[in-house]
Design an enzyme around this catalytic site. Structure first.
Site, PDB file in Angstrom:
ATOM      1  NE  ARG A 109     -42.225   8.682 -17.551  1.00  0.00           N
ATOM      2  CZ  ARG A 109     -41.384   7.784 -18.032  1.00  0.00           C
ATOM      3  NH1 ARG A 109     -41.820   6.847 -18.832  1.00  0.00           N
ATOM      4  NH2 ARG A 109     -40.129   7.812 -17.711  1.00  0.00           N
ATOM      5  CB  THR A 113     -49.712   9.773 -23.229  1.00  0.00           C
ATOM      6  OG1 THR A 113     -49.271  10.665 -22.209  1.00  0.00           O
ATOM      7  CG2 THR A 113     -51.212   9.931 -23.449  1.00  0.00           C
ATOM      8  CG  ASP A 205     -35.838   9.361  -7.651  1.00  0.00           C
ATOM      9  OD1 ASP A 205     -35.669  10.564  -7.346  1.00  0.00           O
ATOM     10  OD2 ASP A 205     -36.841   8.960  -8.260  1.00  0.00           O
ATOM     11  CG  ASP A 208     -37.167   9.443  -4.015  1.00  0.00           C
ATOM     12  OD1 ASP A 208     -37.994  10.358  -3.830  1.00  0.00           O
ATOM     13  OD2 ASP A 208     -37.465   8.335  -4.483  1.00  0.00           O
TER      14      ASP A 208
HETATM   15  N1  URA Z   1     -33.988  10.513 -12.738  1.00  0.00           N
HETATM   16  C1  URA Z   1     -33.230  10.175 -11.665  1.00  0.00           C
HETATM   17  O1  URA Z   1     -33.375  10.765 -10.592  1.00  0.00           O
HETATM   18  N2  URA Z   1     -32.328   9.197 -11.801  1.00  0.00           N
HETATM   19  C2  URA Z   1     -32.141   8.524 -12.943  1.00  0.00           C
HETATM   20  O2  URA Z   1     -31.294   7.637 -12.998  1.00  0.00           O
HETATM   21  C3  URA Z   1     -32.948   8.885 -14.056  1.00  0.00           C
HETATM   22  C4  URA Z   1     -33.859   9.876 -13.929  1.00  0.00           C
END
Ligand code: URA
Length: 214
Positions: A109, A113, A205, A208
């Site tokens: 990302r 922008t 995430d 992760d």
């Molecule tokens: N990406 C992720 O890993 N978790 C989320 O909650 C949103 C996007």
């Protein structure tokens, strides 16, 4: 397995999927468990998403007779992972369809922008003749999924589905608006996004948690 289909969204519901997803959501779940559970759930999801793959007749010889049976027809399906979390879904899909081809899309990302920018793109040939399943565990804002699907379409794909583990209503709407021809399959539809774009209650995430990074 029960399915709730509405307006291009299918929620694939099964007690085993719910149970495994609950363990994945818990903070104490290790990366090893998390990876294994995602593999198991993706296999169950793949079973449902591939339900209407086309078949053709084939004549085979069993030890006792010659008979007409069915086999998958046409070119092998293609699974497209949106890196890196999408890779966590691939293993279960490939357990079920080992002959499938695999494509990868890498997007980051742009800080200014906030739009997804491509850094990696590799697809098998003949995408226009394949059933293409684009996968990413979390459908959050929908921006990455929409951008990845645009790239896959530019590469020739016309028959595309999107598979995730957990979707937010915002992501479903954004993806349906951008690509109304692409049906969405998910194991769960959560409440919505928080201010940082994470799905709530979600599972954090996924990249992760899969790879033990922070
Ligand atoms: N990406 C992720 O890993 N978790 C989320 O909650 C949103 C996007």
């Amino acid at each position: 397995m029960t399915r709730t289909d509405q307006d291009g969204l299918t929620v694939i519901d099964h007690p085993l999927i719910r149970h495994k997803l609950t363990i994945m959501r818990r903070t104490g779940t290790s990366s090893a468990q998390f990876r294994q559970l995602l593999r198991e759930i993706s296999l169950l999801l793949a079973y449902e998403v591939t339900r209407d793959l086309p078949l053709e007749d084939v004549e085979i010889e069993t030890p006792l007779a010659i008979t007409q049976k069915k086999q998958l027809s046409g070119k092998k399906p293609c699974f497209v992972s949106i890196m890196r979390a999408g890779d966590g879904l691939l293993q279960g899909l490939l357990d079920l369809v080992p002959s499938a081809r695999v494509g990868h899309v890498g997007l980051y990302r742009d800080h200014d922008t906030l739009q997804p920018v491509k850094y990696y793109f590799k697809m098998p040939h003949g995408l226009d003749e394949r059933h293409v399943l684009v996968v990413d565990p979390m459908l959050a804002t929908g921006n990455s999924a929409a951008a990845a699907i645009s790239l896959v379409k530019e590469a020739g794909a016309t028959n595309i589905r999107f598979l995730c583990l957990v979707a937010a209503p915002e992501g479903v709407k954004a993806l349906r608006d951008a690509h109304p021809d692409v049906p969405i399959f998910t194991a769960a539809l959560d409440e919505g996004l928080n201010e940082k774009g994470y799905i709530m209650p979600g599972l954090g995430d996924v990249g992760d948690r899969l790879f033990g990074t922070k």
